[in-house]
Design a protein around this motif. Structure first.
Motif, PDB file in Angstrom:
ATOM      1  N   ASP A  28       0.820  -1.207   0.000  1.00  0.00           N
ATOM      2  CA  ASP A  28       0.000   0.000   0.000  1.00  0.00           C
ATOM      3  C   ASP A  28       0.856   1.260   0.000  1.00  0.00           C
ATOM      4  O   ASP A  28       0.477   2.279  -0.594  1.00  0.00           O
ATOM      5  CB  ASP A  28      -0.940  -0.005   1.214  1.00  0.00           C
ATOM      6  CG  ASP A  28      -0.194  -0.081   2.540  1.00  0.00           C
ATOM      7  OD1 ASP A  28       0.821  -0.810   2.619  1.00  0.00           O
ATOM      8  OD2 ASP A  28      -0.628   0.582   3.506  1.00  0.00           O
ATOM      9  N   VAL A  29       2.023   1.190   0.645  1.00  0.00           N
ATOM     10  CA  VAL A  29       2.930   2.341   0.669  1.00  0.00           C
ATOM     11  C   VAL A  29       3.464   2.609  -0.735  1.00  0.00           C
ATOM     12  O   VAL A  29       3.491   3.752  -1.209  1.00  0.00           O
ATOM     13  CB  VAL A  29       4.082   2.101   1.659  1.00  0.00           C
ATOM     14  CG1 VAL A  29       5.101   3.242   1.590  1.00  0.00           C
ATOM     15  CG2 VAL A  29       3.545   1.967   3.077  1.00  0.00           C
ATOM     16  N   LEU A  30       3.894   1.552  -1.420  1.00  0.00           N
ATOM     17  CA  LEU A  30       4.395   1.703  -2.783  1.00  0.00           C
ATOM     18  C   LEU A  30       3.298   2.187  -3.727  1.00  0.00           C
ATOM     19  O   LEU A  30       3.544   3.022  -4.606  1.00  0.00           O
ATOM     20  CB  LEU A  30       4.966   0.376  -3.282  1.00  0.00           C
ATOM     21  CG  LEU A  30       6.256  -0.101  -2.607  1.00  0.00           C
ATOM     22  CD1 LEU A  30       6.610  -1.505  -3.079  1.00  0.00           C
ATOM     23  CD2 LEU A  30       7.403   0.865  -2.894  1.00  0.00           C
ATOM     24  N   ALA A  31       2.083   1.682  -3.542  1.00  0.00           N
ATOM     25  CA  ALA A  31       0.972   2.093  -4.397  1.00  0.00           C
ATOM     26  C   ALA A  31       0.645   3.570  -4.206  1.00  0.00           C
ATOM     27  O   ALA A  31       0.405   4.306  -5.181  1.00  0.00           O
ATOM     28  CB  ALA A  31      -0.260   1.242  -4.107  1.00  0.00           C
ATOM     29  N   GLU A  32       0.664   4.025  -2.962  1.00  0.00           N
ATOM     30  CA  GLU A  32       0.376   5.440  -2.701  1.00  0.00           C
ATOM     31  C   GLU A  32       1.491   6.328  -3.256  1.00  0.00           C
ATOM     32  O   GLU A  32       1.231   7.412  -3.790  1.00  0.00           O
ATOM     33  CB  GLU A  32       0.204   5.681  -1.205  1.00  0.00           C
ATOM     34  CG  GLU A  32      -0.279   7.077  -0.880  1.00  0.00           C
ATOM     35  CD  GLU A  32      -0.684   7.262   0.566  1.00  0.00           C
ATOM     36  OE1 GLU A  32      -1.082   8.402   0.904  1.00  0.00           O
ATOM     37  OE2 GLU A  32      -0.606   6.307   1.359  1.00  0.00           O
ATOM     38  N   GLN A  57      16.362  11.033  -1.360  1.00  0.00           N
ATOM     39  CA  GLN A  57      15.413  11.534  -0.367  1.00  0.00           C
ATOM     40  C   GLN A  57      14.064  10.829  -0.463  1.00  0.00           C
ATOM     41  O   GLN A  57      13.477  10.448   0.557  1.00  0.00           O
ATOM     42  CB  GLN A  57      15.249  13.047  -0.527  1.00  0.00           C
ATOM     43  CG  GLN A  57      16.493  13.841  -0.149  1.00  0.00           C
ATOM     44  CD  GLN A  57      16.242  15.326  -0.035  1.00  0.00           C
ATOM     45  OE1 GLN A  57      15.226  15.757   0.522  1.00  0.00           O
ATOM     46  NE2 GLN A  57      17.163  16.134  -0.540  1.00  0.00           N
ATOM     47  N   LEU A  58      13.566  10.654  -1.672  1.00  0.00           N
ATOM     48  CA  LEU A  58      12.273   9.990  -1.826  1.00  0.00           C
ATOM     49  C   LEU A  58      12.347   8.519  -1.411  1.00  0.00           C
ATOM     50  O   LEU A  58      11.435   7.998  -0.750  1.00  0.00           O
ATOM     51  CB  LEU A  58      11.793  10.106  -3.268  1.00  0.00           C
ATOM     52  CG  LEU A  58      11.281  11.477  -3.685  1.00  0.00           C
ATOM     53  CD1 LEU A  58      11.023  11.531  -5.185  1.00  0.00           C
ATOM     54  CD2 LEU A  58      10.006  11.851  -2.917  1.00  0.00           C
ATOM     55  N   TRP A  89      11.197  14.205   8.066  1.00  0.00           N
ATOM     56  CA  TRP A  89       9.936  14.121   7.320  1.00  0.00           C
ATOM     57  C   TRP A  89       9.295  12.747   7.508  1.00  0.00           C
ATOM     58  O   TRP A  89       8.076  12.639   7.643  1.00  0.00           O
ATOM     59  CB  TRP A  89      10.186  14.392   5.847  1.00  0.00           C
ATOM     60  CG  TRP A  89      10.585  15.804   5.571  1.00  0.00           C
ATOM     61  CD1 TRP A  89      11.827  16.357   5.728  1.00  0.00           C
ATOM     62  CD2 TRP A  89       9.737  16.857   5.119  1.00  0.00           C
ATOM     63  NE1 TRP A  89      11.804  17.688   5.397  1.00  0.00           N
ATOM     64  CE2 TRP A  89      10.541  18.029   5.012  1.00  0.00           C
ATOM     65  CE3 TRP A  89       8.394  16.938   4.777  1.00  0.00           C
ATOM     66  CZ2 TRP A  89      10.032  19.250   4.594  1.00  0.00           C
ATOM     67  CZ3 TRP A  89       7.881  18.160   4.340  1.00  0.00           C
ATOM     68  CH2 TRP A  89       8.690  19.297   4.263  1.00  0.00           C
ATOM     69  N   THR A  90      10.118  11.702   7.536  1.00  0.00           N
ATOM     70  CA  THR A  90       9.583  10.364   7.779  1.00  0.00           C
ATOM     71  C   THR A  90       9.029  10.267   9.188  1.00  0.00           C
ATOM     72  O   THR A  90       7.974   9.653   9.414  1.00  0.00           O
ATOM     73  CB  THR A  90      10.674   9.302   7.566  1.00  0.00           C
ATOM     74  OG1 THR A  90      11.487   9.651   6.456  1.00  0.00           O
ATOM     75  CG2 THR A  90      10.057   7.931   7.323  1.00  0.00           C
ATOM     76  N   ALA A  91       9.727  10.865  10.144  1.00  0.00           N
ATOM     77  CA  ALA A  91       9.237  10.875  11.522  1.00  0.00           C
ATOM     78  C   ALA A  91       7.903  11.614  11.613  1.00  0.00           C
ATOM     79  O   ALA A  91       6.998  11.200  12.360  1.00  0.00           O
ATOM     80  CB  ALA A  91      10.261  11.536  12.441  1.00  0.00           C
ATOM     81  N   ALA A  92       7.743  12.692  10.849  1.00  0.00           N
ATOM     82  CA  ALA A  92       6.477  13.438  10.852  1.00  0.00           C
ATOM     83  C   ALA A  92       5.336  12.580  10.330  1.00  0.00           C
ATOM     84  O   ALA A  92       4.202  12.658  10.825  1.00  0.00           O
ATOM     85  CB  ALA A  92       6.623  14.714  10.024  1.00  0.00           C
ATOM     86  N   VAL A  93       5.604  11.749   9.317  1.00  0.00           N
ATOM     87  CA  VAL A  93       4.583  10.833   8.804  1.00  0.00           C
ATOM     88  C   VAL A  93       4.272   9.765   9.851  1.00  0.00           C
ATOM     89  O   VAL A  93       3.101   9.452  10.108  1.00  0.00           O
ATOM     90  CB  VAL A  93       5.052  10.184   7.487  1.00  0.00           C
ATOM     91  CG1 VAL A  93       4.051   9.110   7.023  1.00  0.00           C
ATOM     92  CG2 VAL A  93       5.228  11.241   6.404  1.00  0.00           C
ATOM     93  N   GLU A 102       1.216  13.917   1.163  1.00  0.00           N
ATOM     94  CA  GLU A 102       1.662  15.312   1.256  1.00  0.00           C
ATOM     95  C   GLU A 102       3.167  15.374   1.487  1.00  0.00           C
ATOM     96  O   GLU A 102       3.876  16.213   0.911  1.00  0.00           O
ATOM     97  CB  GLU A 102       0.924  16.008   2.399  1.00  0.00           C
ATOM     98  CG  GLU A 102       0.796  17.509   2.257  1.00  0.00           C
ATOM     99  CD  GLU A 102      -0.116  17.912   1.111  1.00  0.00           C
ATOM    100  OE1 GLU A 102       0.430  18.322   0.059  1.00  0.00           O
ATOM    101  OE2 GLU A 102      -1.344  17.828   1.272  1.00  0.00           O
ATOM    102  N   SER A 103       3.662  14.477   2.304  1.00  0.00           N
ATOM    103  CA  SER A 103       5.100  14.443   2.575  1.00  0.00           C
ATOM    104  C   SER A 103       5.886  14.078   1.320  1.00  0.00           C
ATOM    105  O   SER A 103       6.956  14.640   1.055  1.00  0.00           O
ATOM    106  CB  SER A 103       5.395  13.441   3.700  1.00  0.00           C
ATOM    107  OG  SER A 103       6.725  13.550   4.132  1.00  0.00           O
ATOM    108  N   LEU A 104       5.371  13.146   0.536  1.00  0.00           N
ATOM    109  CA  LEU A 104       6.023  12.805  -0.731  1.00  0.00           C
ATOM    110  C   LEU A 104       6.132  14.015  -1.643  1.00  0.00           C
ATOM    111  O   LEU A 104       7.188  14.276  -2.241  1.00  0.00           O
ATOM    112  CB  LEU A 104       5.245  11.699  -1.438  1.00  0.00           C
ATOM    113  CG  LEU A 104       5.410  10.278  -0.923  1.00  0.00           C
ATOM    114  CD1 LEU A 104       4.318   9.382  -1.494  1.00  0.00           C
ATOM    115  CD2 LEU A 104       6.786   9.724  -1.285  1.00  0.00           C
ATOM    116  N   ARG A 105       5.039  14.765  -1.766  1.00  0.00           N
ATOM    117  CA  ARG A 105       5.058  15.945  -2.632  1.00  0.00           C
ATOM    118  C   ARG A 105       6.055  16.988  -2.129  1.00  0.00           C
ATOM    119  O   ARG A 105       6.792  17.598  -2.912  1.00  0.00           O
ATOM    120  CB  ARG A 105       3.653  16.541  -2.722  1.00  0.00           C
ATOM    121  CG  ARG A 105       2.706  15.762  -3.629  1.00  0.00           C
ATOM    122  CD  ARG A 105       1.407  16.503  -3.846  1.00  0.00           C
ATOM    123  NE  ARG A 105       0.522  16.391  -2.710  1.00  0.00           N
ATOM    124  CZ  ARG A 105      -0.407  15.440  -2.565  1.00  0.00           C
ATOM    125  NH1 ARG A 105      -0.561  14.524  -3.506  1.00  0.00           N
ATOM    126  NH2 ARG A 105      -1.186  15.420  -1.507  1.00  0.00           N
TER     127      ARG A 105
END
Length: 310
Positions: A28-32, A57-58, A89-93, A102-105
């Protein structure tokens, strides 16, 4: 009483193939990620793509989110979160302060802006041996000689980084190596966490003004001062400001230890962060493996205990 902190790595910890080795229940993470970015995320973890700051980074954001969610589903819980640089950013997610999409963008924007702000030949070095004041003094001397180089992150009392142009980093390396310091180049293609990144910080700062940011569900160790982040406003400031300012990882881990953290888990990939913790038990998920980590750290239910005894 045991306090657990989960640590999310930054650039330098990326590994080729890292997105092809995620837990099986994280599709699901990869799909999103694919839907949000409009591209196949599994193409981000090749050696050539990871050599650029956008791919690195991504890929770190996607991998960290996937591994954390897999650990959470299996009952591995954290009391605190901390992320180094893009790891914040990962910690924020993970703290549910930012939506993953939103974090990906925003990380996509962050990486693109950092690349655009970077001189053509630039990067970072890590310095082991002398303390931060010695690195600061050496960088001042090299700048006075006409080079662009600045001290950036302080990872521990004996490890710091510097950022700048290749010429500046070479001059700083020569000066520090002459004192006996151990210096190596980081796998980072931009001079992160220094004044050269001010245009990128301003770009991300503007974008964050229009993005919903919630108070973290778990406290997050801040990058700039190490102080714990509890509010959405402080998190929003840290995410932007830390792009042009150094990460004080030494203070972050010291404050977490004062708060009772004595168990540290670095979310995959890599193991650099657990080498920097001040005390306590430290585990790198990439070394131990998620299933083994769960067996060690998550108490079995009564029914599971009976099954194990049968």
């Amino acid at each position: 009483m045991t306090g657990t902190a989960m640590l999310f790595p930054g650039q330098g910890e990326q590994r080729p193939g890292m997105l092809h080795r995620l837990p099986g229940d994280t599709d699901d993470v990869l799909a999103e990620a694919a839907d949000t970015l409009g591209e196949e995320p599994l193409e981000l973890d090749t050696e050539s793509v990871l050599a650029g700051t956008r791919g690195a980074q991504l890929a770190l954001l996607i991998a960290g989110t996937a591994w954390y969610r897999a650990a959470e589903r299996r009952g591995l819980e954290a009391d605190h979160l901390a992320g180094h640089s893009v790891g914040l950013w990962t910690a924020a997610v993970a703290a549910r302060a930012l939506d993953f999409a939103e974090s990906l963008r925003l990380v996509n924007l962050r990486a693109t802006a950092m690349h655009a702000a970077s001189p053509r030949h630039a990067g970072m070095i890590v310095v082991d041996g002398p303390g931060h004041p010695e690195v600061v003094a050496a960088a001042v001397a090299v700048r006075e000689a006409g080079h662009q180089v600045w001290p950036s992150n302080v990872n521990s009392p004996t490890q710091a980084t510097a950022s700048g142009t290749d010429d500046g980093l070479r001059a700083l390396t020569d000066r520090l190596a002459a004192t006996g310091a151990r210096v190596r180049r980081l796998a980072v293609t931009v001079p992160a966490h220094c004044p050269l990144m001010t245009p990128a910080a301003e770009c991300v700062r503007d974008a964050l003004r229009t993005v919903p940011v919630r108070p973290p569900a778990l406290p997050i160790a801040g990058n700039m001062t190490g102080q714990t982040i509890f509010t959405a406003d402080k998190l929003r400031r840290e995410l932007a400001d830390s792009i042009e300012h150094g990460v004080r990882w030494d203070l972050a881990t010291a404050i977490l230890a004062e708060r009772g953290v004595n168990r540290w888990i670095q979310i995959a990939p890599g193991r650099a962060l657990i080498r920097l913790v001040p005390s306590g038990a430290a585990y790198a998920m990439a070394d131990v493996g998620l299933d083994q980590l769960i067996r060690r750290l998550v108490p079995a239910t009564e029914s599971e205990k009976k099954q194990q005894q049968a």
